[in-house]
Write an enzyme that holds these catalytic residues in place. Structure first.
Site, PDB file in Angstrom:
ATOM      1  N   THR A 127      53.692 -19.060   8.888  1.00 29.99           N
ATOM      2  CA  THR A 127      52.891 -18.312   9.855  1.00 29.99           C
ATOM      3  C   THR A 127      53.257 -18.825  11.242  1.00 29.99           C
ATOM      4  OG1 THR A 127      51.273 -18.032   8.114  1.00 29.99           O
ATOM      5  CG2 THR A 127      50.523 -17.497  10.315  1.00 29.99           C
ATOM      6  N   HIS A 128      54.566 -18.932  11.468  1.00 29.32           N
ATOM      7  CA  HIS A 128      55.073 -19.460  12.731  1.00 29.32           C
ATOM      8  C   HIS A 128      55.797 -18.357  13.489  1.00 29.32           C
ATOM      9  CE1 HIS A 128      55.158 -23.426  10.234  1.00 29.32           C
ATOM     10  NE2 HIS A 128      53.942 -23.023  10.511  1.00 29.32           N
ATOM     11  N   LEU A 129      55.073 -17.286  13.678  1.00 25.11           N
ATOM     12  CA  LEU A 129      55.574 -16.137  14.423  1.00 25.11           C
ATOM     13  C   LEU A 129      55.301 -16.428  15.904  1.00 25.11           C
ATOM     14  CD1 LEU A 129      56.668 -13.291  13.712  1.00 25.11           C
ATOM     15  CD2 LEU A 129      54.324 -12.492  13.736  1.00 25.11           C
TER      16      LEU A 129
END
Ligand SMILES: Cc1cc2nc3c(=O)[nH]c(=O)nc-3n(C[C@H](O)[C@H](O)[C@H](O)COP(=O)(O)OP(=O)(O)OC[C@H]3O[C@@H](n4cnc5c(N)ncnc54)[C@H](O)[C@@H]3O)c2cc1C
Ligand code: SF4
Length: 574
Positions: free
Chosen positions: A502-504
């Site tokens: 979840t490292h957008l």
């Protein structure tokens, strides 16, 4: 529309960044502060109800409800964008604490060269090595400027780690506040094998506490129990640093901070270049306006961009002309879990935690010579011991087993369950002119507002990087004594159905001047000085490391700038 009583500050989102800024301003100023969170309340006791993998980890109990709001996706401008109906590739959080409740807790610092990526790459290899269609740029701050804030963030969360174990880390002004966690067997095997190959393995800095810890705010948290239900779950004992167990106990004592749940912000109000507050829909469905002198977006990567676009603040990025900045430079860690190792012996993988990881950074960033290679930048390679949950980890016999169903398959799948583990390649993702957010012209959310549209595809730099790193990881896997290895060097097209991280990042990037960015070096909007935007949406491109320690450090730096400079003389800090 209902007008709410005026506040000095309104913060949109009660995740890591929003609550951290509220705590800092609440403690150091008499300002009245409203935090508006679209989801519901949460506390540690909520997690005592148990560890239901199906409910939490497969059906995404704690994440954003796609029936109310989602994102549309297309790989390129030539494709038709369709709504994501179940989040998989990344998992946006909702509710108090945001994704910080169900995160893993891996907390590396970014290496110094990440912040000056463009300059340093050109210096070492020449501009010709920058890939086609790139939109790389420096962050506008250096590691040295952020270092004191990294130390403060580590103390706040009680990060468990071993200073000096990673020789590629930037200089530190202090050691870790707690020692590293006990390393699980699989990760230890990896560390031994990597060392034998000349690499420098080290324990991942972890927000899962190795020991009981009291932070500078006086908040005490207990040691991790290695239960293995960390990623996608809240910690039932409070050992994993989460906004609810680290920040809320302090905020609860602050009479000048109010936290409103069920408040979905739809627009930022503004007049004559000044933000005037935010419009939201409350839990009864009533539209409200929260007037405020200072507006802070802390609504994570997707909604930080979307709220600016919906509110028509700044110029939307247009890939055809290259003009506008809002929505550009979106990146997503190039993450491959494609290397599966099969052993003859049990690995005791039930024991683990979200950040129980051994990894090495020898092939990360620019830590090695890229002279003859067909890509720039790098990846960290690691062996996670997250704890093998039954649904996610069952059903993978080794490649030599030909049966694909029935009793034979079942026998091998059971046999393989505790003898199988993955190596992970977490690679950098460069920014390109073709990857961006804009508003979808077709699809709308439950309130009738356009959804955010994401246009994203990997390029050759990422494909070549993954092919190179897969071969390196396989070598380590063989040195670990794996009987069989299943791995593919091929990076498949960007797939919204496969979890990456979840490292957008990106969309509201920071920079040195308004000609190349949305935010200045203090995360303040260039054109609207009473608007700040927190979080990884400010990253110009995606380093290989997990982002949260960096966004917390940046938030602390912004808090200092607001208290020490902005409040004394409102206006641009740049
Ligand atoms: C499964 C998982 C594992 C992870 N593991 C790691 C890890 O090991 N290491 C690491 O560094 N990072 C990890 N992350 C990422 C980490 O959780 C995020 O970087 C961090 O939570 C971001 O903080 P934030 O405050 O920017 O956003 P969030 O924590 O997501 O908070 C944003 C908040 O804003 C609210 N919001 C959004 N839109 C609106 C609106 N319109 N109105 C009102 N409220 C709104 C949301 O409901 C949410 O509560 C992980 C994430 C997930 C999902
Ligand atoms: S593994 Fe440790 S930190 Fe994670 S949920 Fe279990 S006890 Fe909490």
């Amino acid at each position: 529309m209902k007008n709410l009583p005026h506040k000095d500050v309104v913060i949109v989102g009660a995740g890591w960044t929003g609550l951290l800024l509220a705590k800092e301003l609440g403690a150091r100023t008499p300002l009245s502060i409203a935090v508006l969170e679209r989801g519901g309340p949460r506390k540690t006791a909520d997690y005592l109800e148990g560890m239901d993998e199906l409910d939490y980890a497969i059906r995404n109990r704690m994440m954003q409800d796609v029936s109310k709001e989602t994102v549309t996706f297309r790989p390129t401008v030539k494709d038709r964008a369709l709504p994501i109906r179940q989040f998989s590739s990344f998992l946006p959080g909702t509710g108090v604490g945001g994704a910080g409740e169900h995160w893993n807790g891996m907390t590396p610092r970014m290496t110094p060269d990440c912040f000056e990526l463009r300059t340093r790459t050109i210096e070492r290899y020449g501009a010709a090595r920058l890939p086609a269609q790139h939109s790389l740029q420096d962050w506008g701050i250096t590691y040295g400027e952020l270092e004191p804030y990294y130390t403060r963030a580590e103390r706040l969360l009680g990060i468990s780690g071993q200073a000096g174990a990673n020789p590629f880390e930037g200089p530190r002004s202090a050691g870790y506040p707690t020692p590293p966690q006990k390393m699980a067997y699989f990760s230890s095997l990896f560390a031994e094998a990597a060392r034998s190959q000349g690499y420098h393995p080290h324990p991942m800095p972890s927000a899962n506490l190795s020991t009981t810890y009291r932070n500078p705010d006086g908040v005490v948290r207990p040691a991790c129990q290695y239960c293995g239900f960390c990623e996608r779950f809240g910690c039932m004992v409070g050992a994993k640093a989460q906004p609810t167990n680290t920040l809320l106990p302090v905020i609860a004592r602050q009479t000048n901070v109010t936290l409103q749940t069920g408040a979905n912000v739809r627009r930022i109000g503004h007049k004559d270049g000044t933000a005037t507050g935010v419009t939201c829909v409350d839990e009864k469905g009533e539209e409200c306006f929260q007037p405020a002198d200072l507006v802070v977006l802390a609504s994570w990567t997707l909604n930080n961009s979307r709220l600016l676009l919906l509110s028509r603040i700044g110029q939307a990025y247009d890939p055809a002309t290259g003009e506008g900045h809002v929505g550009r430079n979106i990146t997503h860690q190039t993450n491959s879990r494609g290397i599966t190792l099969f052993f003859d012996k049990p690995l005791n993988r039930f024991m683990g935690s979200g950040a129980n990881v051994a990894g090495f950074s020898d092939l990360d960033g620019d830590n090695f010579d890229h002279g003859p290679l067909n890509f720039i930048r790098g990846a960290h390679i690691f062996a996670p011991s997250y704890g093998a949950r039954p649904i996610a980890n069952f059903g993978l016999p080794p490649p030599s087993v030909k049966a694909s169903w029935g009793a034979e398959w079942k026998k091998h799948a059971i046999d393989a369950f505790d003898r199988t583990a993955n190596l992970v390649i977490s690679g950098e993702h460069l920014a390109y002119t073709t990857n961006y957010f804009d508003l979808d012209p077709t699809y709308r959310d439950a309130h009738g507002d356009p959804l955010l549209r994401m246009t994203m595809e990997w390029k050759d730099n990422e494909r070549n990087l993954i092919a190179f790193m897969t071969a390196k990881a396989e070598e380590v896997g063989r040195a670990m004594g794996a009987r069989e290895i299943a791995g593919s060097p091929v990076l498949r097209p960007y797939d919204v159905n496969l979890y990456k991280s979840t490292h957008l990042q990106g969309g509201t990037i920071m920079g040195e001047n308004p000609a190349n960015s949305v935010l200045n070096r203090w995360l303040q909007h260039w054109q609207m000085s009473n608007l700040f935007v927190l979080g990884a949406s400010s990253f110009p491109q995606n380093p290989s490391g997990n982002p949260t320690l960096t966004i917390l450090a940046q938030t602390l730096r912004t808090a200092d700038a607001i208290v020490d400079r902005y409040l004394k003389q409102p206006g641009s800090l740049a």
